[in-house]
Design a protein around this motif. Sequence first.
Motif, short mmCIF file in Angstrom:
data_model
loop_
_atom_site.label_atom_id
_atom_site.label_comp_id
_atom_site.label_asym_id
_atom_site.label_seq_id
_atom_site.Cartn_x
_atom_site.Cartn_y
_atom_site.Cartn_z
N ALA A 114 41.45 43.74 39.54
CA ALA A 114 40.32 44.32 38.81
C ALA A 114 40.68 44.44 37.34
O ALA A 114 41.75 44.93 36.99
N ARG A 125 31.78 47.37 41.99
CA ARG A 125 32.67 46.63 42.89
C ARG A 125 33.68 47.63 43.45
O ARG A 125 34.46 48.22 42.70
N LEU A 158 36.93 49.38 44.81
CA LEU A 158 38.31 49.19 44.37
C LEU A 158 39.30 49.49 45.50
O LEU A 158 39.10 50.43 46.27
N ALA A 207 34.28 52.71 42.97
CA ALA A 207 33.93 51.34 42.62
C ALA A 207 33.93 51.25 41.09
O ALA A 207 33.68 52.25 40.40
N TYR A 252 39.57 43.96 43.65
CA TYR A 252 38.23 43.94 44.23
C TYR A 252 38.13 42.74 45.18
O TYR A 252 38.90 41.79 45.09
#
Length: 144
Positions: free
Chosen positions: A140, A114, A116, A110, A62
């Motif tokens: 991540a 967040r 990816l 995400a 991320y």
Amino acid sequence: MFKFLIAAAAVALSTVHALANGHGGGDAAPPPKPEATTAPAKVVLTKQGPKLVDLKGMTLYYYERDTTGKTSNCNGKCTESWMPLPATADAKAIGDFTVISRNDGSRMWAYRYRPLYTSAADKTPGDVNGNATTLQWRVARPGE
């Protein structure tokens, strides 16, 4: 063995009876197909702790500048080094995974809002060559 035959005969008779009464006959509509509920990533355990990988085993990252949960700040030339984890047009959120729209109209996955990405620096599953703290890219991890 005799008890098994009696039980099998009872099942067969009840099935014939149900069909004769229109239950399960040809007029009934087939049940709806279940929607795909496969997450776009999975968790693997490493010496550095658990991390998220795509379905091919490539490490997911991320970008700390992706803060709104609705957009990606990695566009244009950035996507040459950091490839967004693509989502299909009909992809739907599942668990902690959501789908966001990108500037170019494509969609991406995400995790906990967040976006990816995979890294072009990673060549084989398990590589973590994209972990660039000075550039604000992080591996991540579940729960983060």
